[in-house]
Design an enzyme around this catalytic site. Structure first.
Site, mmCIF file in Angstrom:
data_model
loop_
_atom_site.group_PDB
_atom_site.id
_atom_site.type_symbol
_atom_site.label_atom_id
_atom_site.label_comp_id
_atom_site.label_asym_id
_atom_site.label_seq_id
_atom_site.Cartn_x
_atom_site.Cartn_y
_atom_site.Cartn_z
ATOM 1 N NE ARG A 51 -3.422 -2.158 2.814
ATOM 2 C CZ ARG A 51 -4.683 -2.294 2.404
ATOM 3 N NH1 ARG A 51 -5.327 -1.304 1.868
ATOM 4 N NH2 ARG A 51 -5.303 -3.451 2.569
ATOM 5 C CG HIS A 241 6.631 -25.231 12.042
ATOM 6 N ND1 HIS A 241 6.408 -24.967 10.710
ATOM 7 C CD2 HIS A 241 6.660 -24.016 12.654
ATOM 8 C CE1 HIS A 241 6.314 -23.653 10.537
ATOM 9 N NE2 HIS A 241 6.459 -23.060 11.698
HETATM 10 C C1 BG6 Z 1 6.992 -19.689 12.907
HETATM 11 C C2 BG6 Z 1 6.211 -19.362 14.154
HETATM 12 O O1 BG6 Z 1 6.206 -20.402 12.001
HETATM 13 O O2 BG6 Z 1 8.133 -20.474 13.252
HETATM 14 C C3 BG6 Z 1 7.090 -18.618 15.140
HETATM 15 O O3 BG6 Z 1 5.092 -18.555 13.811
HETATM 16 C C4 BG6 Z 1 8.342 -19.435 15.422
HETATM 17 O O4 BG6 Z 1 6.389 -18.384 16.358
HETATM 18 C C5 BG6 Z 1 9.043 -19.822 14.116
HETATM 19 O O5 BG6 Z 1 9.205 -18.647 16.236
HETATM 20 C C6 BG6 Z 1 10.194 -20.779 14.380
HETATM 21 O O6 BG6 Z 1 10.908 -20.998 13.192
HETATM 22 P P1 BG6 Z 1 12.443 -21.395 13.219
HETATM 23 O O7 BG6 Z 1 12.778 -21.606 11.782
HETATM 24 O O8 BG6 Z 1 13.184 -20.238 13.836
HETATM 25 O O9 BG6 Z 1 12.563 -22.635 14.043
#
Ligand code: BG6
Length: 493
Positions: A51, A241
């Protein structure tokens, strides 16, 4: 199409949310590295959409700043920076105004390069943006869309979002990101499991006693209280994850490396996950919320004292649970998972505990040592260690045993190889049109189904998060959950 096909095609990449946090922190850096390593076709163009009132020059200057902050000095030259920045254009756009989308159509013009839309904006906007794109006539059968998590808040909301995207894009054109799948070490799980007969033959309930997955973070909420408090650690980390890691560890071998063969196997795991019912909600799941504590010698506030906090919040910042996969391969093997914010160290690790030797010929007092463990360290210090028992050396030791690792440290083993960021891999696969590292709609939905019943159970039993001090490994009961089975969380490496 094989995952090794080098069909790296030129694309017209249109990035919504071009001045947002994810774009400035991760996406340009990843795209820059792909360009620098000649993994991006020379004709690929990138259009920033946001935007803010910017022109091309101001946008390029902003991206240059981001690259100068985030790319190591020895990984950039004026030439490589300029080459990348020259690919960028910018259009100021009101996402909700259908008229603005004609400008995207004009930018894409009659180009034969697939228009690849990257939605780095909140999921509630996905439907409207997709509909506007469709109406503007800029899409064709080759167009792709990349979307970020969280896709929804529950099964129902994720279905709504998926329906809205699906009304415009065919599933084969939708790339749902779970950035854990882009991590080099997560892809290595496929190689480790399916290229090594030694592990392949042992990977089942006859040989494995239990599995642990830990994803610990030292960060707290980092100014994201509004988002995080609605989600909690279960939706923010487990639904996506941890479930993906669990699937990669537990799935059956796919018949080949095609996206759908892999994703079909992952879905089978999600369908076989045992739901939480009754007493198991008290004994096999622990919710936690951090209170003030100390991490690496520094005092940090509790969750309810973070900036913008609602002091009555019952949102969890930690979850640990024990689950089972109800199929032939895994019957009776507990999977212990835990993830939390404000833990003592950043650590993502999977530990496979093999069953002990059934006929034991060494001193009986050593029996408790007698099991191999495979430790897969995803981050930091990426590597794999296999704990084996050997004879302790020395004339005085007789046939006493000791545990030691057979250790593969990726940094030492491949010193010249840079471990790429997850987004580099994912963006590369989008450009190649490969979907195997992206999440299919049914994966997300089966995962939500399982998460939804857990949340319902928590609500019905009014289960409050237990407190844990920042800098600890979570509530004491998360340790009790595994010790009551005569086991413990593995924290060494
Ligand atoms: C994200 C979450 O998907 O993954 C975050 O929203 C988290 O809260 C992050 O901190 C962790 O990712 P990584 O790659 O640092 O382990």
């Amino acid at each position: 199409m094989s995952v090794n096909d080098d069909n790296n095609t030129a694309v017209d990449l249109a990035l919504f949310g071009a001045l947002g946090d994810l774009a400035l922190r991760k996406l340009y850096v990843a795209l820059y590295h792909l360009d620098r390593e000649s993994l991006m076709a020379p004709e690929t163009r990138i259009l920033g959409l946001a935007r803010q009132e910017y022109d091309n020059d101001a946008f390029r200057a902003r991206v240059r700043d981001a690259l100068e902050t985030r790319v190591r000095a020895d990984e950039r030259t004026e030439e490589s920076m300029n080459r990348f920045l020259a690919r960028l254009d910018y259009i100021e756009i009101d996402f909700s105004s259908p008229d603005s989308y004609n400008q995207i159509a004009q930018w894409h013009g009659t180009s034969a390069q697939p228009l690849t839309i990257y939605l780095s904006v909140p999921a509630r906007l996905y439907g409207e943006i997709c509909a506007n794109l469709s109406q503007s006539g800029c899409l064709d059968n080759e167009s792709r869309v990349v979307v970020e998590k969280p896709i929804g808040y529950s099964l129902q909301t994720s279905e709504e979002i998926n329906d809205a995207i699906g009304a415009v894009f065919d599933e084969s054109r939708i790339y749902r990101i779970d950035h854990y799948l882009g991590k080099e070490t997560v892809q290595n799980l496929l190689a480790l499991r399916f290229a090594n007969p030694l592990f392949g033959s042992q990977w089942n309930q006859s040989h494995i006693s239990h599995v642990e997955i830990t994803v610990a973070e030292t960060v707290g909420i980092e100014g994201r209280w509004g988002y995080f408090d609605q989600a909690g650690q279960l939706r923010d980390m487990v639904q996506n994850h941890l479930m993906q890691l669990l699937c990669m560890i537990a799935m059956d071998p796919p018949s080949n490396l095609d996206a759908d063969s892999i994703r079909d196997e992952k879905v089978k795991v999600l369908k076989a996950l045992r739901p939480f019912e009754g007493e198991r909600l008290d004994t096999d799941v622990v919710r936690g919320q951090y209170i003030a504590g100390t991490i690496a010698g520094k005092s940090v506030p509790g969750y309810l004292e973070e900036e913008g906090a609602n002091v009555d919040s019952r949102t969890e910042t930690f979850v640990a649970f024990k689950t089972e996969i109800q199929n032939w391969r895994w019957a009776g093997v507990p999977f212990y998972l835990r993830t939390g914010k404000r833990m003592p160290e950043k650590l993502s690790q999977i530990v496979i505990h093999f069953r002990p030797q059934s006929h034991y010929i060494f001193d009986n007092d050593q029996r408790s040592m007698a099991a191999n463990k495979l430790i897969i360290r995803l981050q930091p210090d990426e590597g794999i260690a296999l704990q084996v028992l050997t004879k302790d050396s020395g004339l005085d030791k007789g046939m006493r045993l000791r545990t030691g690792p057979l250790h593969l440290d990726f940094h030492q083993a491949f010193p010249s190889a840079r471990i790429p960021d997850a987004y580099e891999r994912l963006l590369l696969e989008v450009m190649k049109g490969q979907q195997y590292l992206f999440v299919r709609r049914d994966e997300i939905e089966y995962s939500w189904r399982w998460i939804d019943q857990l949340i319902k159970g928590w609500e019905a039993r009014d289960i409050m998060p237990k407190r844990y001090p920042a800098g600890s490994w979570g509530p004491v009961s998360s340790i009790g959950m595994i010790t009551q089975d005569g086991r413990s969380w593995y924290e060494d490496y």
